[in-house]
Design a protein around this motif. Structure first.
Motif, short mmCIF file in Angstrom:
data_model
loop_
_atom_site.label_atom_id
_atom_site.label_comp_id
_atom_site.label_asym_id
_atom_site.label_seq_id
_atom_site.Cartn_x
_atom_site.Cartn_y
_atom_site.Cartn_z
N ILE A 56 39.41 22.37 -40.31
CA ILE A 56 38.64 22.32 -41.38
C ILE A 56 37.74 23.53 -41.41
O ILE A 56 36.62 23.39 -40.70
N GLN A 57 37.84 24.62 -42.14
CA GLN A 57 36.91 25.62 -42.19
C GLN A 57 35.71 25.62 -42.87
O GLN A 57 35.91 25.44 -44.24
N LEU A 58 34.68 25.45 -42.58
CA LEU A 58 33.27 25.56 -43.22
C LEU A 58 32.93 26.85 -43.61
O LEU A 58 33.29 27.90 -42.75
N ASP A 59 32.09 27.14 -44.43
CA ASP A 59 31.43 28.45 -44.75
C ASP A 59 30.28 28.93 -44.00
O ASP A 59 29.63 29.81 -44.08
N LYS A 60 29.73 27.88 -43.00
CA LYS A 60 28.68 28.28 -42.42
C LYS A 60 28.90 27.72 -40.82
O LYS A 60 29.61 26.78 -40.61
N ASN A 85 34.60 25.91 -37.71
CA ASN A 85 35.61 25.21 -37.94
C ASN A 85 35.46 23.67 -37.12
O ASN A 85 35.17 23.51 -36.24
N ILE A 86 35.64 22.46 -37.77
CA ILE A 86 35.43 21.22 -37.38
C ILE A 86 36.35 21.07 -36.29
O ILE A 86 35.84 20.28 -35.29
N LYS A 87 37.39 21.60 -36.06
CA LYS A 87 38.46 21.28 -35.01
C LYS A 87 37.65 21.79 -33.67
O LYS A 87 37.92 21.16 -32.60
N ARG A 123 26.40 19.10 -37.59
CA ARG A 123 25.80 19.14 -38.98
C ARG A 123 26.15 20.69 -39.25
O ARG A 123 26.43 21.41 -38.43
N THR A 124 26.21 20.99 -40.44
CA THR A 124 26.43 22.36 -40.82
C THR A 124 25.23 22.86 -41.73
O THR A 124 24.52 22.02 -42.32
N TYR A 125 24.80 23.75 -41.63
CA TYR A 125 23.74 24.51 -42.59
C TYR A 125 23.97 24.33 -44.13
O TYR A 125 25.13 24.50 -44.53
#
Length: 183
Positions: A56-60, A85-87, A123-125
């Motif tokens: 899962i690709q996050l933008d931060k 990426n969560i992986k 966590r992500t920003y």
């Protein structure tokens, strides 16, 4: 009372009895010790499956807040997973590892090694936070003074994205807690 955990993957406390029937049926020619080795191999393969599930690709970037158990005490720290990426959270050099999402929707890891246990919070920003806010949070984490409010003000949980993969739901933050965290 133990907090509910939504298990992603673990190699901690594998019980051969839970695997015995399937492994004996699949590998009747192997000794029990060889089948037990198969259990560990198969469980490791399941980690690769979870990495595929959580591609899962996050933008931060992902901020990993760490509580390290070392031979000379406990220490706070952080690192960033720049890929976002969560992986990429599912890697460890520790002996025994458990990745899970807690009841609040936070992805966590407990990792046991020869000196103790490390605890990780992923966590992500949030959108719209400044570089200065991020650096201030990192400094608080490094000093061991960051509070839950400090962390939730600048970052958001990963459990919502992970829950979409596994069908897990987590309580939504109340508007008052979101407003409080925004201050």
């Amino acid at each position: 009372m133990t907090e509910p955990k939504y298990l992603i993957w673990s190699n901690y406390s594998l019980d051969y009895e839970d695997w015995r029937e399937d492994l004996e049926a699949e590998y009747p020619e192997l000794s029990e010790q060889e089948r037990e080795e198969k259990m560990y191999e198969r469980n490791s393969e399941y980690l690769d499956d979870e990495r595929m599930n959580l591609d899962i690709q996050l933008d931060k970037p992902i901020l990993v807040i760490v509580d390290l158990g070392l031979w000379n005490g406990r220490y706070s720290g952080y690192k960033e997973i720049k890929s976002g990426n969560i992986k990429d959270c599912l890697f460890s050099e520790c002996d025994y590892v458990t990745w899970y999402v807690d009841r609040l929707g936070d992805m966590r890891c407990d990792a046991v090694h020869h000196d103790g246990t490390n605890h990780y919070l992923y966590r992500t920003y949030k959108d719209g936070v400044s570089d200065a806010q991020i650096e201030n949070l990192k400094e608080k984490i490094y000093r061991g003074t960051a509070t839950r409010a400090d962390i939730t003000r600048i970052t958001r949980r990963l459990g919502d994205e992970i829950g979409k993969v596994y069908g897990w739901d987590f309580p939504k933050q109340s508007l008052s807690s979101v407003q409080r965290d925004a201050r």
